[in-house]
Motif scaffolding. Structure first.
Motif, short mmCIF file in Angstrom:
data_model
loop_
_atom_site.label_atom_id
_atom_site.label_comp_id
_atom_site.label_asym_id
_atom_site.label_seq_id
_atom_site.Cartn_x
_atom_site.Cartn_y
_atom_site.Cartn_z
N TYR A 277 0.85 -1.20 0.00
CA TYR A 277 0.00 0.00 0.00
C TYR A 277 0.87 1.24 0.00
O TYR A 277 1.88 1.30 0.70
CB TYR A 277 -0.89 -0.01 1.25
CG TYR A 277 -1.77 1.20 1.40
CD1 TYR A 277 -2.99 1.27 0.74
CD2 TYR A 277 -1.40 2.27 2.20
CE1 TYR A 277 -3.82 2.37 0.88
CE2 TYR A 277 -2.22 3.38 2.35
CZ TYR A 277 -3.43 3.43 1.69
OH TYR A 277 -4.25 4.51 1.82
N SER B 114 -9.21 1.41 6.74
CA SER B 114 -8.77 0.82 8.01
C SER B 114 -7.44 0.13 7.80
O SER B 114 -6.95 0.01 6.69
CB SER B 114 -9.81 -0.19 8.52
OG SER B 114 -9.93 -1.26 7.61
N GLY B 115 -6.86 -0.34 8.91
CA GLY B 115 -5.59 -1.07 8.85
C GLY B 115 -4.45 -0.27 9.42
O GLY B 115 -4.42 0.95 9.31
N THR B 116 -3.51 -0.96 10.01
CA THR B 116 -2.34 -0.29 10.57
C THR B 116 -1.08 -0.62 9.78
O THR B 116 -0.14 0.14 9.80
CB THR B 116 -2.14 -0.68 12.04
OG1 THR B 116 -2.08 -2.10 12.15
CG2 THR B 116 -3.29 -0.18 12.90
N THR B 117 -1.05 -1.75 9.09
CA THR B 117 0.10 -2.10 8.26
C THR B 117 -0.26 -1.90 6.80
O THR B 117 -1.44 -1.80 6.44
CB THR B 117 0.53 -3.57 8.47
OG1 THR B 117 -0.50 -4.42 7.93
CG2 THR B 117 0.77 -3.88 9.94
N ASN B 118 0.74 -1.86 5.94
CA ASN B 118 0.49 -1.72 4.50
C ASN B 118 -0.35 -2.87 3.97
O ASN B 118 -1.21 -2.67 3.12
CB ASN B 118 1.80 -1.63 3.73
CG ASN B 118 2.45 -0.27 3.87
OD1 ASN B 118 1.78 0.71 4.18
ND2 ASN B 118 3.74 -0.21 3.66
N GLU C 263 -2.58 -4.68 5.69
CA GLU C 263 -3.95 -4.50 6.18
C GLU C 263 -4.68 -3.41 5.40
O GLU C 263 -5.87 -3.54 5.08
CB GLU C 263 -3.95 -4.16 7.66
CG GLU C 263 -3.55 -5.32 8.55
CD GLU C 263 -3.36 -4.92 10.00
OE1 GLU C 263 -3.37 -3.71 10.32
OE2 GLU C 263 -3.21 -5.82 10.84
N LYS C 264 -3.99 -2.32 5.08
CA LYS C 264 -4.60 -1.23 4.32
C LYS C 264 -4.96 -1.69 2.91
O LYS C 264 -6.04 -1.40 2.41
CB LYS C 264 -3.68 -0.02 4.28
CG LYS C 264 -3.55 0.67 5.62
CD LYS C 264 -2.55 1.81 5.55
CE LYS C 264 -2.40 2.48 6.90
NZ LYS C 264 -1.41 3.58 6.85
#
Length: 69
Positions: free
Chosen positions: A3, A39-43, A45-46
């Protein structure tokens, strides 16, 4: 999955496939969205949040973009 909110993406050394050596090519497929990941905190997850949301439509996948390491 990766991401980026810019026109550039950096592959972390830890994400290079095991056994890859200098001169190997890594294939990438690129898809663009006109929204920031919801949402998401890591690339990962995003990227997954955009890809998996049925209400968000991205561009067609690119042809293979090969990068030599």
């Amino acid at each position: 999955m990766g991401y980026s909110e810019t026109t550039k993406f950096t592959l972390a050394a830890s994400d290079i496939p095991v056994g890859a050596t200098t001169g190997d090519k890594i294939p990438f497929y690129v898809q663009a969205y006109n929204v920031v990941a919801p949402s998401g905190t890591t690339n990962v997850e995003k990227a997954a949040a955009l890809h998996d949301d049925p209400n968000i439509t991205g561009s067609a996948w690119s042809t293979v973009v090969e990068v030599t390491i």
